[in-house]
Design a protein around this motif. Sequence first.
Motif, PDB file in Angstrom:
ATOM      1  N   MET A  42      52.388  44.586  38.099  1.00 23.36           N
ATOM      2  CA  MET A  42      51.252  43.928  38.609  1.00 23.36           C
ATOM      3  C   MET A  42      50.305  44.517  38.921  1.00 23.36           C
ATOM      4  O   MET A  42      48.802  44.257  38.560  1.00 23.36           O
ATOM      5  N   TRP A  43      50.324  45.665  39.630  1.00 19.77           N
ATOM      6  CA  TRP A  43      49.275  46.144  40.249  1.00 19.77           C
ATOM      7  C   TRP A  43      48.257  47.005  39.064  1.00 19.77           C
ATOM      8  O   TRP A  43      47.316  47.243  38.950  1.00 19.77           O
ATOM      9  N   TRP A  44      48.967  47.990  37.829  1.00 18.03           N
ATOM     10  CA  TRP A  44      48.388  48.656  37.027  1.00 18.03           C
ATOM     11  C   TRP A  44      48.011  47.359  35.771  1.00 18.03           C
ATOM     12  O   TRP A  44      46.851  48.001  35.150  1.00 18.03           O
ATOM     13  N   ILE A  45      48.727  46.636  35.781  1.00 20.07           N
ATOM     14  CA  ILE A  45      48.354  45.184  34.818  1.00 20.07           C
ATOM     15  C   ILE A  45      46.904  45.192  35.427  1.00 20.07           C
ATOM     16  O   ILE A  45      45.385  44.567  34.381  1.00 20.07           O
ATOM     17  N   LEU A  46      46.733  44.737  36.503  1.00 22.37           N
ATOM     18  CA  LEU A  46      45.423  44.363  37.386  1.00 22.37           C
ATOM     19  C   LEU A  46      44.404  44.834  37.611  1.00 22.37           C
ATOM     20  O   LEU A  46      43.582  44.950  36.746  1.00 22.37           O
ATOM     21  N   ALA A  47      44.946  45.938  37.159  1.00 24.33           N
ATOM     22  CA  ALA A  47      43.581  47.374  37.565  1.00 24.33           C
ATOM     23  C   ALA A  47      43.400  47.968  35.565  1.00 24.33           C
ATOM     24  O   ALA A  47      41.935  47.526  36.006  1.00 24.33           O
ATOM     25  N   LEU A  48      44.115  47.230  35.014  1.00 23.26           N
ATOM     26  CA  LEU A  48      43.797  47.741  33.705  1.00 23.26           C
ATOM     27  C   LEU A  48      42.778  46.705  32.645  1.00 23.26           C
ATOM     28  O   LEU A  48      41.383  47.136  32.229  1.00 23.26           O
ATOM     29  N   VAL A  49      42.998  45.346  33.015  1.00 16.62           N
ATOM     30  CA  VAL A  49      41.977  44.356  32.819  1.00 16.62           C
ATOM     31  C   VAL A  49      40.522  44.621  34.288  1.00 16.62           C
ATOM     32  O   VAL A  49      40.081  44.239  33.460  1.00 16.62           O
ATOM     33  N   LEU A  50      40.849  44.576  35.126  1.00 16.57           N
ATOM     34  CA  LEU A  50      40.133  45.052  36.346  1.00 16.57           C
ATOM     35  C   LEU A  50      39.256  46.704  35.404  1.00 16.57           C
ATOM     36  O   LEU A  50      37.761  46.201  34.826  1.00 16.57           O
ATOM     37  N   PHE A  51      39.318  47.241  34.464  1.00 12.15           N
ATOM     38  CA  PHE A  51      38.741  47.898  34.249  1.00 12.15           C
ATOM     39  C   PHE A  51      37.957  47.693  33.130  1.00 12.15           C
ATOM     40  O   PHE A  51      37.005  48.027  32.773  1.00 12.15           O
ATOM     41  N   GLY A  52      38.870  47.226  31.867  1.00 12.06           N
ATOM     42  CA  GLY A  52      38.195  46.824  31.169  1.00 12.06           C
ATOM     43  C   GLY A  52      37.133  45.586  31.192  1.00 12.06           C
ATOM     44  O   GLY A  52      36.165  45.898  30.195  1.00 12.06           O
ATOM     45  N   TYR A  53      37.210  44.323  31.911  1.00 10.12           N
ATOM     46  CA  TYR A  53      36.582  43.453  32.016  1.00 10.12           C
ATOM     47  C   TYR A  53      34.866  44.099  32.523  1.00 10.12           C
ATOM     48  O   TYR A  53      34.355  43.847  32.129  1.00 10.12           O
ATOM     49  N   ILE A  54      34.939  45.381  33.687  1.00 11.40           N
ATOM     50  CA  ILE A  54      34.239  45.446  33.978  1.00 11.40           C
ATOM     51  C   ILE A  54      33.017  46.542  33.196  1.00 11.40           C
ATOM     52  O   ILE A  54      32.113  46.848  33.681  1.00 11.40           O
ATOM     53  N   ALA A  55      33.863  46.905  32.977  1.00 14.86           N
ATOM     54  CA  ALA A  55      33.287  48.089  31.502  1.00 14.86           C
ATOM     55  C   ALA A  55      32.561  47.392  30.764  1.00 14.86           C
ATOM     56  O   ALA A  55      31.326  47.755  30.128  1.00 14.86           O
ATOM     57  N   LEU A  56      32.887  45.835  30.105  1.00 16.49           N
ATOM     58  CA  LEU A  56      32.655  45.503  29.386  1.00 16.49           C
ATOM     59  C   LEU A  56      31.007  44.772  30.096  1.00 16.49           C
ATOM     60  O   LEU A  56      30.065  45.283  29.028  1.00 16.49           O
ATOM     61  N   LEU A  57      31.729  43.799  30.391  1.00 20.04           N
ATOM     62  CA  LEU A  57      29.960  43.804  31.666  1.00 20.04           C
ATOM     63  C   LEU A  57      28.570  44.517  31.986  1.00 20.04           C
ATOM     64  O   LEU A  57      27.919  44.954  31.588  1.00 20.04           O
ATOM     65  N   ALA A  58      29.703  45.826  32.469  1.00 22.23           N
ATOM     66  CA  ALA A  58      28.384  47.142  32.461  1.00 22.23           C
ATOM     67  C   ALA A  58      28.181  47.950  31.571  1.00 22.23           C
ATOM     68  O   ALA A  58      26.843  47.849  31.703  1.00 22.23           O
ATOM     69  N   GLY A  59      28.340  47.521  30.747  1.00 16.11           N
ATOM     70  CA  GLY A  59      27.927  48.715  29.707  1.00 16.11           C
ATOM     71  C   GLY A  59      26.973  47.815  28.624  1.00 16.11           C
ATOM     72  O   GLY A  59      25.721  48.268  28.122  1.00 16.11           O
ATOM     73  N   GLY A  60      27.633  46.376  28.625  1.00 13.81           N
ATOM     74  CA  GLY A  60      26.607  45.929  27.945  1.00 13.81           C
ATOM     75  C   GLY A  60      25.088  45.252  28.288  1.00 13.81           C
ATOM     76  O   GLY A  60      24.431  45.179  28.199  1.00 13.81           O
TER      77      GLY A  60
ATOM     78  N   LEU B 129      47.506  46.937  51.248  1.00 11.96           N
ATOM     79  CA  LEU B 129      47.248  45.825  50.541  1.00 11.96           C
ATOM     80  C   LEU B 129      46.009  46.638  50.340  1.00 11.96           C
ATOM     81  O   LEU B 129      45.373  46.453  48.891  1.00 11.96           O
ATOM     82  N   PHE B 130      45.300  46.936  51.325  1.00 12.61           N
ATOM     83  CA  PHE B 130      44.547  47.804  51.926  1.00 12.61           C
ATOM     84  C   PHE B 130      43.881  48.769  51.574  1.00 12.61           C
ATOM     85  O   PHE B 130      42.822  49.254  50.806  1.00 12.61           O
ATOM     86  N   VAL B 131      44.600  49.564  50.891  1.00 13.22           N
ATOM     87  CA  VAL B 131      44.628  50.877  51.036  1.00 13.22           C
ATOM     88  C   VAL B 131      44.925  50.792  49.117  1.00 13.22           C
ATOM     89  O   VAL B 131      44.001  51.133  47.909  1.00 13.22           O
ATOM     90  N   VAL B 132      45.430  49.683  48.781  1.00 13.26           N
ATOM     91  CA  VAL B 132      45.650  49.763  47.233  1.00 13.26           C
ATOM     92  C   VAL B 132      44.532  48.394  46.268  1.00 13.26           C
ATOM     93  O   VAL B 132      43.801  48.763  45.597  1.00 13.26           O
ATOM     94  N   GLY B 133      43.268  48.044  47.642  1.00 19.54           N
ATOM     95  CA  GLY B 133      42.745  47.475  47.619  1.00 19.54           C
ATOM     96  C   GLY B 133      41.647  48.023  47.011  1.00 19.54           C
ATOM     97  O   GLY B 133      41.053  48.357  45.688  1.00 19.54           O
ATOM     98  N   ALA B 134      41.660  49.636  47.757  1.00 25.49           N
ATOM     99  CA  ALA B 134      40.322  50.448  47.635  1.00 25.49           C
ATOM    100  C   ALA B 134      40.492  51.099  46.529  1.00 25.49           C
ATOM    101  O   ALA B 134      39.896  51.595  46.187  1.00 25.49           O
ATOM    102  N   VAL B 135      41.893  51.842  46.050  1.00 33.04           N
ATOM    103  CA  VAL B 135      41.521  51.640  44.613  1.00 33.04           C
ATOM    104  C   VAL B 135      41.620  51.161  43.915  1.00 33.04           C
ATOM    105  O   VAL B 135      41.090  51.897  42.047  1.00 33.04           O
ATOM    106  N   LEU B 136      41.929  49.693  43.718  1.00 26.91           N
ATOM    107  CA  LEU B 136      41.010  48.823  42.457  1.00 26.91           C
ATOM    108  C   LEU B 136      39.222  49.403  42.939  1.00 26.91           C
ATOM    109  O   LEU B 136      39.196  49.054  41.793  1.00 26.91           O
ATOM    110  N   GLY B 137      38.927  49.596  44.314  1.00 24.83           N
ATOM    111  CA  GLY B 137      37.737  49.425  44.165  1.00 24.83           C
ATOM    112  C   GLY B 137      37.061  50.831  43.052  1.00 24.83           C
ATOM    113  O   GLY B 137      36.220  51.068  42.374  1.00 24.83           O
TER     114      GLY B 137
END
Length: 278
Positions: A20-38, A124-132
């Motif tokens: 769950m954690w790395w799937i969310l991380a991958l989707v987060l990266f792709g989503y933000i990269a698309l928005l930020a890049g565009g 989860l505080f630490v993992v949330g920071a990693v997602l950040g």
Amino acid sequence: MNLILRPVAAEFAKILSTRMWWILALVLFGYIALLAGGLSALFGGVESGAISPDSMNSGGGAGLSTLGSLPPLIYSFAASVGYVFPVLLGALATTGEFRHQTLTPTFLATPRRDRVLGAKTIALFVVGAVLGLVGLAASVGVGALVFNGFGIDPLLADGETWALIGRTVLAMALWAVIGVGLGVLVPSQVASIVIVLAFTQFIEPLLRFASTFTEVTADIGKFLPGAASDALVGASFFTLASPGGSVLEPWQGGLVLLAYGLLATGFGYLISWKRDVT
């Protein structure tokens, strides 16, 4: 000391043993990269003259002069848009305990339920920071590259940019704590997912927009969790939609976010966490 470290280590093991954690991380990266890049390409192109601003204005776009400094606005996407991911992770990590009935062996191993919940919150505080950090790798990494391509200073040598980055990591960590609190308060996994998506994607944006109509509602709207998060980070496209609106100081936004997490966790502990489990 072991009484504290062992439950925290167990919570990390639970999180990292699932996909769950790395799937969310991958989707987060792709989503933000698309928005930020565009958007950095769009606004950077207009700012540099590569794209005619007349083409934007004819479509109803606002002048870029109202946007202020572009890089911080793009970098803030990691939290202003990506915050839903740590909330989901915190909620799923907690509701999964109820759904898969793993709370029973957990409470048998650690009878102090408050200690278990505290350990889960810390993990989860630490993992949330990693997602950040993942979100920032997308927004800052992609955004800075695009700005460089258009000859715009990405402001990576600016101390305030790095302060924004640090506050973004803190905001994402606090959102994960809020997710834990929501998961404890609403043990149903389906219900918690629906609440997270409905509130973050529809309800709060509408409330924040509606709160700009009067000064009284604006003072109330700044205490909404998303508004508090944007205040903590210090930059957001959402705050530009209401340039006359009232905004909290960064430290105040952080305290408001922390209060949401602690209140949700506290009420959830009293309502569901202390119940008998089978």
